[in-house]
Design a protein around this motif. Sequence first.
Motif, PDB file in Angstrom:
ATOM      1  N   GLU A   1       7.677   6.207 -16.712  1.00 20.60           N
ATOM      2  CA  GLU A   1       9.478   7.369 -16.937  1.00 20.60           C
ATOM      3  C   GLU A   1       9.860   8.555 -15.930  1.00 20.60           C
ATOM      4  OE1 GLU A   1      12.889   6.769 -18.600  1.00 20.60           O
ATOM      5  OE2 GLU A   1      11.269   4.953 -18.862  1.00 20.60           O
ATOM      6  N   GLU A   2       9.152   9.020 -15.912  1.00 22.81           N
ATOM      7  CA  GLU A   2       9.435  10.282 -15.499  1.00 22.81           C
ATOM      8  C   GLU A   2       9.287  10.186 -14.138  1.00 22.81           C
ATOM      9  OE1 GLU A   2       6.446  14.599 -14.170  1.00 22.81           O
ATOM     10  OE2 GLU A   2       6.009  12.855 -15.007  1.00 22.81           O
ATOM     11  N   TRP A   3       8.975   9.508 -12.915  1.00 24.27           N
ATOM     12  CA  TRP A   3       9.057   8.894 -11.147  1.00 24.27           C
ATOM     13  C   TRP A   3      10.411   8.142 -11.823  1.00 24.27           C
ATOM     14  CZ3 TRP A   3       9.082   4.446  -9.110  1.00 24.27           C
ATOM     15  CH2 TRP A   3       9.359   4.519  -7.651  1.00 24.27           C
ATOM     16  N   ARG A   4      10.584   6.836 -12.359  1.00 22.16           N
ATOM     17  CA  ARG A   4      11.901   6.646 -12.490  1.00 22.16           C
ATOM     18  C   ARG A   4      13.510   7.716 -12.533  1.00 22.16           C
ATOM     19  NH1 ARG A   4      10.082   2.395 -15.425  1.00 22.16           N
ATOM     20  NH2 ARG A   4      10.486   2.652 -17.467  1.00 22.16           N
ATOM     21  N   GLN A   5      12.935   8.653 -13.475  1.00 25.24           N
ATOM     22  CA  GLN A   5      13.839   9.667 -14.151  1.00 25.24           C
ATOM     23  C   GLN A   5      14.138  10.330 -12.363  1.00 25.24           C
ATOM     24  OE1 GLN A   5      13.173  11.676 -17.626  1.00 25.24           O
ATOM     25  NE2 GLN A   5      14.144   9.718 -18.903  1.00 25.24           N
ATOM     26  N   GLN A   6      13.021  10.974 -12.237  1.00 26.54           N
ATOM     27  CA  GLN A   6      13.007  11.766 -10.963  1.00 26.54           C
ATOM     28  C   GLN A   6      13.538  10.642 -10.004  1.00 26.54           C
ATOM     29  OE1 GLN A   6       9.239  12.767  -9.755  1.00 26.54           O
ATOM     30  NE2 GLN A   6       9.077  14.606 -10.956  1.00 26.54           N
TER      31      GLN A   6
ATOM     32  N   ALA B   1       0.800  -1.201  -0.216  1.00 24.59           N
ATOM     33  CA  ALA B   1      -0.459   0.697  -0.093  1.00 24.59           C
ATOM     34  C   ALA B   1       0.462   1.296  -0.223  1.00 24.59           C
ATOM     35  CB  ALA B   1      -1.070  -0.464   1.030  1.00 24.59           C
ATOM     36  N   LEU B   2       2.063   1.766  -0.077  1.00 23.21           N
ATOM     37  CA  LEU B   2       2.964   2.197   0.433  1.00 23.21           C
ATOM     38  C   LEU B   2       3.703   2.612  -0.296  1.00 23.21           C
ATOM     39  CD1 LEU B   2       3.320   2.411   4.075  1.00 23.21           C
ATOM     40  CD2 LEU B   2       1.567   3.290   3.092  1.00 23.21           C
ATOM     41  N   ALA B   3       4.496   1.649  -1.069  1.00 23.42           N
ATOM     42  CA  ALA B   3       5.490   1.303  -2.053  1.00 23.42           C
ATOM     43  C   ALA B   3       4.860   2.630  -3.098  1.00 23.42           C
ATOM     44  CB  ALA B   3       5.205   0.097  -2.146  1.00 23.42           C
ATOM     45  N   GLY B   4       5.892   2.732  -3.866  1.00 25.71           N
ATOM     46  CA  GLY B   4       5.938   3.308  -4.801  1.00 25.71           C
ATOM     47  C   GLY B   4       4.981   5.198  -4.881  1.00 25.71           C
ATOM     48  N   PRO B   5       5.013   5.431  -6.468  1.00 23.64           N
ATOM     49  CA  PRO B   5       4.714   6.690  -6.105  1.00 23.64           C
ATOM     50  C   PRO B   5       3.215   7.006  -6.407  1.00 23.64           C
ATOM     51  CG  PRO B   5       5.504   5.808  -8.530  1.00 23.64           C
ATOM     52  CD  PRO B   5       6.093   5.084  -7.487  1.00 23.64           C
TER      53      PRO B   5
ATOM     54  N   ALA C   1      20.676   3.125  -8.790  1.00 17.11           N
ATOM     55  CA  ALA C   1      20.117   4.110  -9.074  1.00 17.11           C
ATOM     56  C   ALA C   1      20.005   3.471 -11.015  1.00 17.11           C
ATOM     57  CB  ALA C   1      20.711   5.255  -8.816  1.00 17.11           C
ATOM     58  N   GLY C   2      20.870   3.127 -11.368  1.00 16.98           N
ATOM     59  CA  GLY C   2      21.581   1.690 -12.415  1.00 16.98           C
ATOM     60  C   GLY C   2      20.243   1.077 -12.780  1.00 16.98           C
ATOM     61  N   ASN C   3      19.619   1.208 -12.231  1.00 10.70           N
ATOM     62  CA  ASN C   3      18.475  -0.797 -12.505  1.00 10.70           C
ATOM     63  C   ASN C   3      17.741  -0.376 -11.774  1.00 10.70           C
ATOM     64  OD1 ASN C   3      20.303  -2.969 -13.079  1.00 10.70           O
ATOM     65  ND2 ASN C   3      22.398  -2.381 -11.692  1.00 10.70           N
ATOM     66  N   LEU C   4      17.114   0.916 -11.506  1.00  9.69           N
ATOM     67  CA  LEU C   4      15.382   0.664 -11.510  1.00  9.69           C
ATOM     68  C   LEU C   4      14.802  -0.425 -11.925  1.00  9.69           C
ATOM     69  CD1 LEU C   4      15.330   4.627 -10.272  1.00  9.69           C
ATOM     70  CD2 LEU C   4      15.281   2.724  -8.996  1.00  9.69           C
TER      71      LEU C   4
ATOM     72  N   SER D   1       9.539   3.271   1.425  1.00  6.48           N
ATOM     73  CA  SER D   1       8.438   3.931   1.749  1.00  6.48           C
ATOM     74  C   SER D   1       8.364   5.054   1.983  1.00  6.48           C
ATOM     75  CB  SER D   1       7.494   3.265   1.092  1.00  6.48           C
ATOM     76  OG  SER D   1       8.108   2.210   0.341  1.00  6.48           O
ATOM     77  N   MET D   2       7.926   5.381   3.389  1.00  8.04           N
ATOM     78  CA  MET D   2       7.812   6.852   3.980  1.00  8.04           C
ATOM     79  C   MET D   2       8.830   8.130   3.910  1.00  8.04           C
ATOM     80  SD  MET D   2       5.266   5.362   7.245  1.00  8.04           S
ATOM     81  CE  MET D   2       6.744   4.489   8.066  1.00  8.04           C
ATOM     82  N   LEU D   3      10.056   7.076   3.687  1.00 10.03           N
ATOM     83  CA  LEU D   3      10.986   8.012   3.817  1.00 10.03           C
ATOM     84  C   LEU D   3      10.669   9.014   2.210  1.00 10.03           C
ATOM     85  CD1 LEU D   3      13.711   6.440   5.142  1.00 10.03           C
ATOM     86  CD2 LEU D   3      13.013   9.108   6.469  1.00 10.03           C
ATOM     87  N   ARG D   4      10.475   8.183   1.518  1.00 10.90           N
ATOM     88  CA  ARG D   4       9.673   8.415   0.007  1.00 10.90           C
ATOM     89  C   ARG D   4       8.993   9.955  -0.766  1.00 10.90           C
ATOM     90  NH1 ARG D   4      10.630  10.649  -4.349  1.00 10.90           N
ATOM     91  NH2 ARG D   4      10.557   9.969  -6.384  1.00 10.90           N
TER      92      ARG D   4
END
Length: 498
Positions: free
Chosen positions: A481-486, A307-311, A472-475, A358-361
Amino acid sequence: MITDKEREDILKFVETEATEGEILDDTTVKKLVLNFEKKALKNREMRIKFPDQPEKFMDSEIDLHEALQDLSAVATVPDQYPLLVELKCINSLLELLSHDNTDISTKVVHLLQEFTDVDILHESEEGAEELIKALAEADAPALLLHNLARLDEQVPDERDAVHNTLGVIENITEFRPELCHEVAKQGFIQWILKRLRLKVPFDGNKLYATEILSILLQNTPENRKLLGELDGIDVLLQQLAFYKRHDPSGAEEQEAMENMFDTLCCALMEPANRDRFLRGEGLQLMNLMLREKKMSRNGSLKVLDHALAGPDGKDNCNKFVDILGLRTVFPLFMKTPKRKRLLTVDQHEEHVVSIIASMLRNCQGSQRQRLLAKFTENDLEKVDRLLELHFKYMDKVDRTEKEMEQDTEEIDDDAQYLKRLSGGLFTLQLIDRIILEVCTAGPPTIKQRVQRVLSLRGGSLKIIRHVMREYAGNLGDAGSEEWRQQEQQHILQLVDKF
């Protein structure tokens, strides 16, 4: 006691009987099908002629039942399935699912369950293909569902028919996973949700229903969406709420509970379902489960992680801090529980550090400040624990890499990376990610403690930087795509500041 001689005679008799029985060649199968079609037609005529005089059509019904029984012999020779399809036998069988007499429809369900038995299907590629195709083209799931609606599970035969119906669905979706979407579209998810809500004692059919639901959602994003639209998130939360204060009564009920947790995790991969989970107070329920220390704690930890993971986890992360979730998660971070643990220590630690990462992000403003403050409490004990975990997982990764060096099998870079991820690297990345975040955003005392412990134990900031650069090189492919770059830029900036 029977003598050896008698035993021998019996064995001999069984062997000769088996070989003297008819061998199921084309002619025999045609005979069986023809006999069945004749009996079905006769029964239909008698029922039309004497609708109100059961005694007049009863005999024809018994004959039809026997003809169906005879057909089950074909279930042992899947090579003959194409012939069944060609003779339109499958369509005739499916028509009988709406027969007025449920004895007949339950017999048909049993027969379909035998025909689609996965072990048997694997004996004949062509036979299986033909059969499943015929069932799919005739909308078999919808017809099975129509029959389900009239079955009374208080009657043993009809209860078995419910189980067999779910068996047919499991068999066809296992053989052709792409049918999962069709099965759901024809109404099965609705039926399962209704069945889960029934106020009846727990039984094997409820277990089977949770299993099928989990299968339908596993690899089919459209079904996750559909589950949300049918209020499935609320149904699952209501069903699971019982286990907040009660442990399941046995192994089967425990399996059903775990299936529901897994289904919820799957459903949360769909962004719209994260909102439904938030509005349905899913976070509060998971938080209470973690505190109650029942078996459900394991499933609730996995669900929280999803529930908390990712954008898409942003709103849930901030809300989780608001409902005092930090008071629940950090004790679990400091010490892995011993009792009622269904997860391994490593799985437990992975979920907990993933939740914190996830919370820190995702947390902002005051919620983020409260989270960072946790790491300065009690003489920085959480920072010490972070480093303890860092070394534990560093060692695991080292061991995995040594095993890979000794392994003579050639595997490509991607496969090697995946092997390292499952061998401890995934959790190590999460831990080091947390170390970077708290060192750069927290007070200087945190970074000083990290450096001191690292140098005492022969670690270095350089190793952590290296782990994070590789990360970072293997996200993965979560988010846009935008979220990955950020995300990539964010990590590399942290590495530079570190």
